[in-house]
Design a protein around this motif. Structure first.
Motif, PDB file in Angstrom:
ATOM      1  N   UNK A  59      42.024  62.004 107.108  1.00 19.11           N
ATOM      2  CA  UNK A  59      40.962  63.113 107.047  1.00 19.11           C
ATOM      3  C   UNK A  59      39.532  62.497 106.544  1.00 19.11           C
ATOM      4  N   UNK A  60      39.894  61.525 105.343  1.00 15.39           N
ATOM      5  CA  UNK A  60      38.526  60.958 104.573  1.00 15.39           C
ATOM      6  C   UNK A  60      38.104  60.012 105.330  1.00 15.39           C
ATOM      7  N   UNK A  61      39.048  59.016 106.449  1.00 11.39           N
ATOM      8  CA  UNK A  61      38.449  57.892 106.698  1.00 11.39           C
ATOM      9  C   UNK A  61      37.176  57.998 107.648  1.00 11.39           C
ATOM     10  N   UNK A  62      36.409  57.185 107.327  1.00 17.00           N
ATOM     11  CA  UNK A  62      34.980  57.301 108.044  1.00 17.00           C
ATOM     12  C   UNK A  62      34.415  55.966 108.175  1.00 17.00           C
ATOM     13  N   UNK A  63      33.973  55.533 109.347  1.00 15.84           N
ATOM     14  CA  UNK A  63      33.452  54.273 109.913  1.00 15.84           C
ATOM     15  C   UNK A  63      32.091  54.559 110.472  1.00 15.84           C
ATOM     16  N   UNK A  64      31.038  54.084 109.909  1.00 18.46           N
ATOM     17  CA  UNK A  64      29.640  54.348 110.352  1.00 18.46           C
ATOM     18  C   UNK A  64      29.325  55.784 110.751  1.00 18.46           C
ATOM     19  N   UNK A  65      29.483  56.610 109.817  1.00 20.42           N
ATOM     20  CA  UNK A  65      29.243  57.977 109.784  1.00 20.42           C
ATOM     21  C   UNK A  65      30.541  58.635 110.690  1.00 20.42           C
ATOM     22  N   UNK A  66      31.197  58.184 111.256  1.00 16.96           N
ATOM     23  CA  UNK A  66      32.089  58.747 112.373  1.00 16.96           C
ATOM     24  C   UNK A  66      33.390  59.102 111.851  1.00 16.96           C
ATOM     25  N   UNK A  67      33.985  60.245 111.988  1.00 14.77           N
ATOM     26  CA  UNK A  67      35.490  60.814 111.447  1.00 14.77           C
ATOM     27  C   UNK A  67      36.202  61.299 112.612  1.00 14.77           C
ATOM     28  N   UNK A  68      37.416  61.369 112.325  1.00 12.07           N
ATOM     29  CA  UNK A  68      38.421  62.099 113.575  1.00 12.07           C
ATOM     30  C   UNK A  68      38.096  63.450 113.326  1.00 12.07           C
ATOM     31  N   UNK A  69      37.962  63.953 114.667  1.00 14.38           N
ATOM     32  CA  UNK A  69      37.736  65.412 114.834  1.00 14.38           C
ATOM     33  C   UNK A  69      39.182  66.176 114.938  1.00 14.38           C
ATOM     34  N   UNK A  70      39.145  67.493 114.749  1.00 17.70           N
ATOM     35  CA  UNK A  70      40.299  68.050 114.647  1.00 17.70           C
ATOM     36  C   UNK A  70      41.449  67.917 115.876  1.00 17.70           C
ATOM     37  N   UNK A  71      41.248  67.913 116.984  1.00 22.16           N
ATOM     38  CA  UNK A  71      41.879  67.429 118.115  1.00 22.16           C
ATOM     39  C   UNK A  71      42.645  66.194 118.101  1.00 22.16           C
ATOM     40  N   UNK A  72      41.644  65.107 117.479  1.00 16.56           N
ATOM     41  CA  UNK A  72      42.145  63.744 117.422  1.00 16.56           C
ATOM     42  C   UNK A  72      43.352  63.573 116.229  1.00 16.56           C
ATOM     43  N   UNK A  73      42.886  64.591 115.158  1.00 17.68           N
ATOM     44  CA  UNK A  73      43.854  64.416 114.165  1.00 17.68           C
ATOM     45  C   UNK A  73      45.256  65.083 114.453  1.00 17.68           C
ATOM     46  N   UNK A  74      45.179  66.306 115.342  1.00 15.69           N
ATOM     47  CA  UNK A  74      46.372  66.780 115.776  1.00 15.69           C
ATOM     48  C   UNK A  74      47.294  65.902 116.778  1.00 15.69           C
ATOM     49  N   UNK A  75      46.457  65.480 117.818  1.00 15.05           N
ATOM     50  CA  UNK A  75      47.052  64.178 118.615  1.00 15.05           C
ATOM     51  C   UNK A  75      47.671  63.177 117.917  1.00 15.05           C
ATOM     52  N   UNK A  76      47.118  62.521 116.733  1.00  8.12           N
ATOM     53  CA  UNK A  76      47.639  61.666 116.156  1.00  8.12           C
ATOM     54  C   UNK A  76      49.022  62.048 115.433  1.00  8.12           C
ATOM     55  N   UNK A  77      49.049  63.250 115.010  1.00  7.12           N
ATOM     56  CA  UNK A  77      50.267  63.654 114.570  1.00  7.12           C
ATOM     57  C   UNK A  77      51.230  63.962 115.372  1.00  7.12           C
ATOM     58  N   UNK A  78      50.829  64.465 116.642  1.00  7.07           N
ATOM     59  CA  UNK A  78      51.885  64.472 117.926  1.00  7.07           C
ATOM     60  C   UNK A  78      52.336  62.929 118.204  1.00  7.07           C
ATOM     61  N   UNK A  79      51.296  61.949 118.304  1.00  4.37           N
ATOM     62  CA  UNK A  79      51.915  60.959 118.581  1.00  4.37           C
ATOM     63  C   UNK A  79      53.122  60.065 117.605  1.00  4.37           C
ATOM     64  N   UNK A  80      52.766  60.428 116.121  1.00  4.26           N
ATOM     65  CA  UNK A  80      53.813  60.002 115.137  1.00  4.26           C
ATOM     66  C   UNK A  80      55.012  60.753 115.575  1.00  4.26           C
ATOM     67  N   UNK A  81      55.139  61.974 115.817  1.00  2.33           N
ATOM     68  CA  UNK A  81      56.411  62.661 115.954  1.00  2.33           C
ATOM     69  C   UNK A  81      57.027  62.040 117.458  1.00  2.33           C
ATOM     70  N   UNK A  82      56.338  61.938 118.449  1.00  5.39           N
ATOM     71  CA  UNK A  82      56.877  61.471 119.768  1.00  5.39           C
ATOM     72  C   UNK A  82      57.392  59.771 119.586  1.00  5.39           C
ATOM     73  N   UNK A  83      56.317  59.377 119.319  1.00  5.97           N
ATOM     74  CA  UNK A  83      56.483  57.802 119.240  1.00  5.97           C
ATOM     75  C   UNK A  83      57.231  57.118 118.113  1.00  5.97           C
ATOM     76  N   UNK A  84      57.247  58.010 116.973  1.00 10.97           N
ATOM     77  CA  UNK A  84      58.201  57.438 115.827  1.00 10.97           C
ATOM     78  C   UNK A  84      59.683  58.054 116.135  1.00 10.97           C
ATOM     79  N   UNK A  85      59.622  59.098 116.705  1.00  8.20           N
ATOM     80  CA  UNK A  85      61.167  59.507 116.667  1.00  8.20           C
ATOM     81  C   UNK A  85      62.134  58.639 117.518  1.00  8.20           C
TER      82      UNK A  85
END
Length: 416
Positions: free
Chosen positions: A231-257
């Motif tokens: 949530x906090x990570x920022x690069x050149x003023x850019x941050x992850x939006x809500x959909x990107x965060x949710x997609x990453x959580x889904x990727x952790x679940x599916x890819x990590x399982x």
């Protein structure tokens, strides 16, 4: 069927059928036949080009200008499967790493990398160890004979991801159901319409739980917490939006399982059927890292490999891959290629595996590789420490799956 590079006509080739029990149990004779073809890129009607040699596979992995991993490109139908019936999952797919254009993919990976470095993952060791201990306590209490897949391996990844995200107390059961539903619905055709309807409430409620967790962490950030870091990570003023965060959580679940479950199971199997290696690891516990890397190379559980799509006509190995065609990178074959690995059919626990591409390569190297390695290392090393005389009770069994050699059972007697 392959293509004659001169006449540009189909020519007879080996019959490739990865959906047989024989292939699941031992795919390597068939993969060796593919590598032995005069023109090793092998055209499979209804699938695409199969690349079986390490040199060709690594060339495509490195060539991000002429090949894309974007599964929404070309012939892939993003409306297939559960996403067509659950709009929320369609949004997750749209913002997933494999659906992003190159520039967005690079941006998102840069933003998430601080949360998934080996150092960041190492901080999870005590929590993962506690989960492993609890799972093994329960397995041992059920009796001396266990199914490593269902009684041990299946139970670790979802609990680890839930602990990483710090799912609120009392909501763990919902998160477990949500995880199981996400895994089953990851690929089209794995569940029937009736099963999908039954799981739909868990998916909808689970997505709501993840959103609540993200919002709570925004309001109440935690130190050394992966979700807070994302949530906090920022690069050149850019941050992850809500959909990107949710997609990453889904990727952790599916890819990590699936990766973790199968790597635990295949590692235990390969150890126990080689008493000399098992003895080595008991004498030198630090060798478990080498064992895991060699299992990834020697007995890779991928079935169809990684998919890429040609962005233009590409000459390769005596044939031309046409723009828009799918290319399947057969990792299990490439990792047994004798032109890259000496004595490839020998399980060598002291092998230098620097050339391994089991977790991909380059810009699409698996973001969860460090987490998977740590989970497997702790699970298998704890099994060995607690049950040093455990033994196989038979060969594993496999179930149907479109992309994995899906081990369903591995019966083992736990002996302290």
């Amino acid at each position: 069927m392959s293509f004659d590079p001169v006449k540009r006509e189909p020519r007879p080739g080996p019959v490739f059928n990865p959906y047989t029990p024989e292939f699941d149990a031992n795919p390597y004779p068939m993969l060796e036949k593919l590598r032995a073809q005069p023109a090793p890129p092998f055209w499979e009607e209804g699938r695409g080009w199969l690349l079986s040699r390490y040199e060709d596979v690594i060339a495509v992995l490195r060539d991000t200008q002429r090949f894309t991993a974007n599964r929404a490109a070309w012939e892939f139908d993003a409306e297939l499967g559960v996403a067509a019936q659950i709009p929320e999952l369609k949004e997750l797919n749209r913002y997933g790493l494999f659906a992003l254009a190159s520039a967005d993919h690079a941006r998102v990976r840069k933003l998430i990398s601080p949360a998934l470095t080996p150092r960041a993952i190492e901080r999870l060791r005590p929590g993962i160890q506690a989960i492993v201990d609890e799972v093994l306590d329960a397995a041992a209490a059920r009796g001396p004979s266990v199914n490593v897949v269902t009684d041990i391996a299946d139970l670790i990844p979802a609990r680890v991801i839930g602990a990483m995200l710090k799912i609120p107390q009392g909501r763990e059961a919902l998160f477990q159901r949500f995880t199981e539903a996400m895994i089953k619905n990851f690929l089209p055709g794995l569940v029937s319409a009736g099963e999908l309807e039954a799981m739909r409430p868990d998916i909808i409620e689970g997505l709501g739980l993840v959103r609540e967790t993200v919002e709570d962490r925004r309001r109440n950030p935690l130190e050394e917490d992966i979700l807070t870091t994302l949530i906090r990570t920022e690069a050149q003023g850019d941050r992850l939006n809500e959909q990107e965060l949710l997609s990453l959580v889904a990727a952790l679940i599916v890819g990590g399982f699936e990766t973790t479950v199968h790597l635990i199971s295949f590692t235990v199997f390969n150890l126990l059927q080689r008493p000399e290696v098992f003895a080595q690891v008991k004498a030198e516990p630090e060798l478990i890292r080498n064992v895991i890397e060699e299992v990834l190379r020697f007995d890779n559980f991928g079935k169809m490999g990684l998919a890429r799509y040609a962005l233009e006509d590409v000459p390769l190995g005596g044939v031309t891959l046409k723009k828009g065609q799918m290319v399947l990178l057969m990792l299990g074959s490439a990792l047994r290629d004798g032109d890259t690995f000496s004595h490839p059919d020998v399980f060598d626990v002291r092998r230098n595996t620097h050339a391994s591409i089991a977790f991909g390569h380059g810009v699409h190297y698996c973001i969860g590789a460090s987490l998977a390695r740590l989970e497997v290392q702790l699970a298998v090393s704890t099994l060995i420490r607690r049950f040093p005389r455990m033994e196989l009770l038979g060969q594993p069994t496999f179930g149907p799956h479109p992309v994995l050699r899906k081990m369903d059972s591995l019966e083992v007697r736990l002996r302290p």
